[in-house]
Scaffold this motif. Sequence first.
Motif, short mmCIF file in Angstrom:
data_model
loop_
_atom_site.label_atom_id
_atom_site.label_comp_id
_atom_site.label_asym_id
_atom_site.label_seq_id
_atom_site.Cartn_x
_atom_site.Cartn_y
_atom_site.Cartn_z
N GLU A 31 -12.48 5.75 0.18
CA GLU A 31 -12.47 4.92 1.44
C GLU A 31 -12.36 6.37 2.39
O GLU A 31 -11.35 6.82 2.78
N THR A 33 -1.51 -0.99 -4.98
CA THR A 33 -2.53 -0.28 -4.22
C THR A 33 -1.98 1.15 -3.76
O THR A 33 -0.96 1.08 -2.96
N LYS A 85 -6.17 0.97 -7.60
CA LYS A 85 -5.66 -0.10 -7.80
C LYS A 85 -5.07 -0.46 -9.17
O LYS A 85 -5.87 0.27 -10.20
N MET A 101 0.90 -1.20 -0.08
CA MET A 101 -0.14 0.02 0.12
C MET A 101 0.81 1.22 0.10
O MET A 101 1.84 1.38 1.03
N GLN A 137 -10.09 9.41 1.58
CA GLN A 137 -9.03 8.98 0.77
C GLN A 137 -9.60 8.39 -0.52
O GLN A 137 -10.81 7.90 -0.45
N TRP A 138 -8.91 8.17 -1.37
CA TRP A 138 -9.21 7.43 -2.56
C TRP A 138 -8.12 6.00 -2.63
O TRP A 138 -7.03 6.30 -2.39
N LYS A 139 -8.85 4.89 -2.75
CA LYS A 139 -7.85 3.84 -3.06
C LYS A 139 -8.06 3.41 -4.47
O LYS A 139 -8.88 3.38 -5.07
N ILE A 143 -3.07 5.07 -1.79
CA ILE A 143 -3.92 5.57 -1.11
C ILE A 143 -3.59 7.04 -1.01
O ILE A 143 -2.63 7.47 -0.72
N SER A 144 -4.44 7.75 -1.44
CA SER A 144 -4.39 9.22 -1.76
C SER A 144 -5.75 9.82 -1.54
O SER A 144 -6.59 9.43 -2.03
N LYS A 194 1.23 5.21 0.43
CA LYS A 194 0.51 6.38 0.59
C LYS A 194 1.10 7.71 -0.22
O LYS A 194 2.24 7.82 -0.05
#
Length: 339
Positions: A92, A105, A99, A1, A95-97, A107-108, A3
């Motif tokens: 999420e 993945t 893929k 993941m 945040q945006w997840k 997360i931002s 970030k």
Amino acid sequence: MIKTDVLIIGAGPTGLFAVQQLGLIGLKAEVVDNLDKVGGQCSELYPDKPIYDIPGIPECTGESLTKNLMKQIKPFNTNFHLNERVEQIEKEGTQWKIKTNKKKTFISPNIIIAGGVGSFEPRKFPLKEAEKFEEKGVFYYVKEKKYFDKKKICIFGGGDSALDWAMELSNISKVVLVHRRTEFRATHKTVEAVKNLEKKGKIQIETPYQINSIEGDTKIKNITIKNENGKIKKIDTDCILGFFGLIMKLGPITEWGLNLDKKYIPVNAENFQTNKKGIFAIGDICTYPGKLKLILSGFHEGALAARECFKLARPNEKYRFEFTTTSKSIHKRLGLKDK
Ligand SMILES: Cc1cc2nc3c(=O)[nH]c(=O)nc-3n(C[C@H](O)[C@H](O)[C@H](O)COP(=O)(O)OP(=O)(O)OC[C@H]3O[C@@H](n4cnc5c(N)ncnc54)[C@H](O)[C@@H]3O)c2cc1C
């Protein structure tokens, strides 16, 4: 993941300059592109053609513009995830997840879509077995030359990429070049050079043939090729490479719930946000009244989107407008020593 403050989809000129605009205001970006190189249309479609309308640069080529954009963002040590397509995004919390097709993945809080005319995808072999062996014997680009060392290789295609790679790989492996026509589309000089190598027995040329079948269990054992008269030839090979050009696909972008106007994403021209908070679209892929599909417009759009990204990435800080000429914090981010 992984970030990050901003995930940028597309490493064309617009995506690259957005990295710089984000970096200047202290935001970190990660960039994903489906191609094996940066520069988007400039690198892929017209690397040697001169461009005359980049502000302050009377003339440059697609390739030199890309090189300079990369030089300009060097201080920000940006990670590029090439040969990788963004497939899915979901919200999420704040945040945006995100893929990718390689199962990465991110997360931002922000996504900047700088996807141009969509992702460039290689035209593929029209056989079901080709899918089964993709990346395990069937390739559409050369990522690591070393992989092909001392192998039996069959290259398909009649353009510059196919012939250039046939020449290059003939130095380290056994190469068969197959094309569906007797005439090659590559430049005269390249065709001459390949024919010379054929005379010297360094490359075997098979025309006019097309792929007919791929045989093998876990690995490719051999293939057959067929001509218009139905004549079939069997070739022992470890791998096959197809260079049939690229197609452009909007692809997964159409499935993210964004408003679309034909092949474009409508944005608010104040900050280049789409109908979804935290998702921005800049460059050729966005549309708004008066949009010009030029590189300089993409640069402006990225500058404004970056300032809006700041609000979501640093909700407790206030953005301060500063000039690069005089700002000490910008100089620090650029790794400069103030005099
Ligand atoms: C022959 C030609 C000449 C041109 N001459 C000029 C000129 O003189 N001046 C000028 O200003 N403009 C010119 N242009 C237009 C200019 O190249 C474009 O405006 C510019 O490239 C747009 O940049 P971009 O970053 O928005 O998109 P692109 O350059 O198209 O880059 C988009 C990138 O996004 C990637 N991508 C898309 N979707 C995904 C996904 N889901 N996952 C991962 N990656 C994805 C693509 O692979 C691509 O690399 C010319 C165009 C052509 C074809």
